[in-house]
Design an enzyme around this catalytic site. Structure first.
Site, PDB file in Angstrom:
ATOM      1  N   GLY A 510    -122.802  44.941 -37.175  1.00 57.10           N
ATOM      2  CA  GLY A 510    -122.286  44.938 -38.544  1.00 57.10           C
ATOM      3  C   GLY A 510    -122.887  43.796 -39.323  1.00 57.10           C
ATOM      4  N   PRO A 516    -126.456  39.630 -40.456  1.00 58.32           N
ATOM      5  CG  PRO A 516    -128.487  40.438 -39.667  1.00 58.32           C
ATOM      6  CD  PRO A 516    -127.899  39.510 -40.682  1.00 58.32           C
ATOM      7  CB  VAL A 517    -122.818  40.534 -36.108  1.00 59.55           C
ATOM      8  CG1 VAL A 517    -122.317  40.072 -34.751  1.00 59.55           C
ATOM      9  CG2 VAL A 517    -122.290  39.633 -37.211  1.00 59.55           C
ATOM     10  CG  ASP A 628    -114.020  35.671 -46.153  1.00 57.70           C
ATOM     11  OD1 ASP A 628    -113.287  36.395 -46.853  1.00 57.70           O
ATOM     12  OD2 ASP A 628    -115.178  35.987 -45.840  1.00 57.70           O
TER      13      ASP A 628
END
Ligand code: NAG
Ligand code: NAG
Ligand code: NAG
Ligand code: NAG
Length: 823
Positions: A510, A516-517, A628
């Site tokens: 994701g 990105p991961v 967050d």
């Protein structure tokens, strides 16, 4: 020539007013005190008079601090019987009792002294104590009556809480109903008169929290109550009296202990004159583990464990099934049954670092030693545990417990030793000398080799990491201070490239806020998640530096663990443990997958997130504000335990700083608290706001921002929708349709909705702290009514500024934004 009487009258009047403004500290039998007049203690610390609390118009006789601008009432006479006009008069009658009467001469409040006085004088002392004494006794403390014997919601220095067996008095604090009504509320703080007395907090007849008995140094359940620069305290326990009292070290300090109905807490506060405000010194109960009897009999509450309840060693859950569902009320039982008949079949095992159990069924002898204590306990089959009652020096005295041991928790540093009765099999396991020696030798060998290995490893990786970081400008060449914190494994870029199959698209999990991961597989078979910071972002270096330094220090069951990092040239990567079940949004917002998360599971997830956030806010060495928090930042492990991820944007604070201001707003639409989104004001309370949104999303299975798409009719976001339903008295309609509706779970759902609305209130100061949230989730006490939520109205001027325009599947509707506010 009629001026003489006139002058006389004027003089008299002047004299009269002079007398009023001239502070007096006492009145005698021939005097009365009417509404409008006050008594002021000699040095002007306290004032007695009539007042109306809050927005009420009722009149009460009370005592307050003379010099504190915001009236802080410490005692009220006619708590239950207000006077509804200003006709109140205080008189001292012939028997030497104080009476408060109203216009119709009805007595609304009186004292009832058994002693008769010849010349009674009512005097307000500088301690805040209102005393009735006989003139002939002079200034002796042989009072006919004193207000300190009848506390309201405030414990002042030198005031006793507890029992006087001669007079039969039990002095207890009781909360005000609310700020407009001083009549006794449901919270009570007092001393339980057991053989081994301890202070406790009740709501009605239910005990909420137990402070634990005195152990010579402090009290067993409140390790932060210890020798300190502000006050001394003691618990006195003898044939005549049992009480708790504190005295100030510096008499000029203004310190009080109050009971607060709406927050379920006992709060110690100190007046800070320079800031003209009360500063909280400590509160009780403090955390989830302080909830009375949370883990049941023989359960041990460990605040940093998840779940917090664990059976003591040698015990197992009474009902495995319930225990697994986090219903700990049935507690634990001995793993091997105890047989008391044969004395050789059992003994005691030493446990360390505990809050000692409830002392309702206890016994105390302060002159016995530990050996005598053990012998006495061994001889009585219902004696389940013993220990020293005084832990000073080598320890002395004997305390014993009969029956099940309840309300134990762990305090690794300040906890006490407890010897618990166990069957012989358990003791052999623990104490067999041969095994013991073998274990010690084996352990030493292991420890030494581990030290050599780790030492080498750290040395190597540190040097290497440091070189790498210096090269990429993460730390300065001589930044020795930081270096000390950098005990983090360092991964080669080649290792990561191999593990992720050269960052193949198939391995992409994701897109996070900063890039990105990827999923990866190390050569040793360990699965990892690699976050590759997007190269286009200038923000990367700072955030990365933050994240590496911070996360390495954070260890909690509900936080994603950082395994290491990788820096090579412009490439910066973080290596995390891999979470096989993706993120929370993947489940709750999907029609099919949401069915996999039933309510008990969701409630468990809510609790986990709350504890993780509490740890960030309060329990970790640093004070971290996440900034967050959202569904896609909550990852799920193989057992569906929640783990909070992505602290890249977190800011570290020193110990006491709780609020900051930033001109760089980071966060996600739909989760941001209004004061943060608009003014850049962030605090732990803005995280609480995000938590409230998340909680509502988990309950409803709907996105806060997504709702208006599905529900054009309302054009409301989820919070507004939930608030409307709440106001209309049908809050449960916000619940996810796929959740069942058994009664037991509906009350939890309702409670969760209620808590979420408290979290999203407009004013940050109205929102509860995460520690209150954790407490509220775990108890059944009543909650305050929420005020109107703060809606974050979407505003086009908040353009998402994101480096990558393509957002991946599950996070499409929530774009992490980082923007510079025009300030
Ligand atoms: C005062 O106390 C006495 C005995 O101590 C009792 O008989 C009497 O009823 C009490 N009066 C009031 C008003 O409570
Ligand atoms: C007591 O506190 C006051 C201020 O709160 C300070 O000025 C004074 O020096 C203190 N006295 C002692 C003996 O510490
Ligand atoms: C307490 O222990 C001492 C010493 O063993 C003994 O002399 C004394 O009688 C005990 N007191 C009680 C109340 O058992
Ligand atoms: C054991 O202690 C309990 C509680 O003090 C007491 O009631 C009981 O009589 C004792 N039993 C024996 C055998 O001493």
């Amino acid at each position: 020539m009629n001026t003489l009487p006139f002058t006389f009258i004027v003089l008299n009047l002047v004299f009269f007013f002079f007398q009023i403004s001239l502070a007096v500290d006492s009145i005698t039998r021939s005097e009365t005190m009417t509404d409008g007049r006050t008594l002021v203690s000699k040095e002007g610390s306290f004032e007695l008079g009539f007042f109306s609390p809050g927005s009420s118009t009722n009149r009460y006789l009370g005592i307050w601090y003379k010099n504190i601008p915001v009236r802080a009432v410490v005692w009220v006479a006619n708590r239950r019987n207000p006077i509804n006009d200003s006709s109140g008069i205080l008189i001292i009658n012939g028997r030497g009792n104080i009476l408060l009467v109203n216009r119709s001469k009805t007595v609304v409040w009186s004292t009832n002294s058994s002693k008769q006085a010849q010349n009674p004088v009512l005097q307000l002392l500088d301690s805040g104590n209102l005393v009735l004494r006989d003139e002939k006794d002079g200034n002796s403390e042989n009072y006919l009556w004193q207000s300190f014997d009848y506390p309201s919601d405030t414990l002042l220095p030198d005031m006793k809480v507890g029992w006087d067996s001669k007079s039969g008095l039990n002095r207890r604090l009781s909360s005000w109903k609310n700020s407009d009504d001083p009549s006794p509320g449901s919270l009570v703080w007092g001393l339980e008169l057991h053989n081994y007395p301890e202070a406790a907090l009740w709501r009605g007849s239910a005990i909420l929290y137990r402070a634990g008995p005195s152990n010579g140094i402090g009290v067993s359940g409140s390790p932060d109550l210890k020798t300190n620069p502000v006050f001394d305290f003691k618990i006195v326990n003898n044939a005549d009296e049992s009480y708790f009292v504190y005295t100030l070290k510096n008499k000029t300090v203004i310190s009080r202990l109050t009971l607060n109905e709406s927050h379920d807490v006992l709060r110690r506060e100190t007046w800070i004159e320079a800031e003209k405000m009360w500063k909280t010194y400590a509160t009780s109960p403090k955390d989830y583990c302080d909830v009375y009897g949370l883990c049941g009999a023989y359960g041990n509450c460990i605040i940093n464990e998840s779940p917090v309840c664990q059976c003591l060693k040698g015990f197992k859950p009474k009902s495995q099934e319930k225990w697994e569902l986090m219903d700990w009320s049935q507690g634990c039982v001995h793993s091997e049954p105890l047989s008391c008949q044969d004395k050789h079949k059992h003994g005691f095992v030493k446990f360390v670092g505990l809050k000692v159990p409830d002392t309702t069924h206890s016994w105390l002898n302060e002159s016995m030693n530990l050996k005598e204590c053990r012998a006495k306990c061994l001889n009585n089959c219902s004696c389940m545990a013993y220990t020293n009652s005084d832990i000073r020096g080598g320890g002395s005295g004997c305390a014993m417990w009969f029956g099940d041991l309840i309300d134990i928790r762990e305090f690794p540093v300040a906890g006490q030793v407890l010897y618990i009765r166990m069957p012989a099999s358990e003791i052999e396991r623990k104490e067999d000398p041969k095994v013991k020696i073998a274990v010690i030798i084996l352990a030493s060998v292991l420890v030494v080799s581990a030290m050599i290995f780790v030492g080498n490893y750290i040395l190597r990786s540190r040097t290497k990491l440091k070189e790498e970081m210096e090269r990429s400008g993460i730390i300065g060449q001589n930044d020795e201070g930081r270096d000390e914190d950098m005990e983090l494994p360092f991964f080669d870029l080649s290792t990561i490239t191999r593990a992720t199959d050269d960052f193949s698209i198939d391995n992409k999990l994701g897109e996070g806020g900063f890039g990105p991961v990827y999923k990866g597989l190390l050569a040793d078979g360990q699965q990892i998640a690699v976050k590759r910071l997007s190269m286009c972002s200038g923000q990367g270096v700072n955030e990365f530096k933050n994240e590496v330094l911070l996360i390495a220090k954070l260890q909690h069951r509900n936080l994603v663990k950082l395994l290491g990092c990788c820096i090579q040239g412009v490439e910066k990567m973080l290596v995390y443990e891999y979470m096989p079940n993706k993120s929370l949004d993947f489940f709750i917002f999907d029609q099919t997958r949401s069915r996999l998360l039933d309510w008990p599971r969701r409630f468990q997830i809510i609790g986990g997130i709350a504890r993780g956030l509490l740890y960030l806010h309060q329990d970790s060495r640093l004070r971290i504000i996440h900034r967050d928090l959202k569904a896609s930042n909550v990852l799920l492990d193989s057992d569906m335990n929640p783990k909070i991820s992505d602290f890249g944007m977190a800011r570290t604070f020193g110990g006491d700083q709780t609020e900051g201001n930033t001109n760089k707003v980071v966060g996600t639409y739909g989760y941001m608290a209004p004061e943060y989104a608009f003014d850049g004001q962030f605090s732990t309370k803005s995280d609480v706001f995000s938590f409230g949104i998340l909680l509502l999303e988990i309950v409803s299975g709907k996105k806060n921002r997504g709702l208006s798409n599905q529900d054009h009719k309302h054009k409301l976001n989820l919070v507004a929708y939930a608030w409307r339903l709440w106001k209309e008295g049908r809050p449960l309609e916000v619940m996810d349709a796929c959740l069942g509706d058994s009664d037991s779970q509906l009350s939890e759902v309702l409670r969760s909705i209620h808590i979420s609305l408290l979290c999203v209130q407009q004013r940050p100061e109205d929102r509860p702290s995460m520690s209150s949230v954790v407490l509220m989730l775990g108890s059944e006490s009543s909650l305050p009514q929420p005020k109107e939520p703060g809606f974050f109205i979407e505003n086009d001027s908040y353009e998402p500024h994101s480096c990558s325009s393509k957002q991946e599947s599950s996070t499409t509707n929530e774009i992490s934004i980082t923007l510079l506010e025009a300030r």
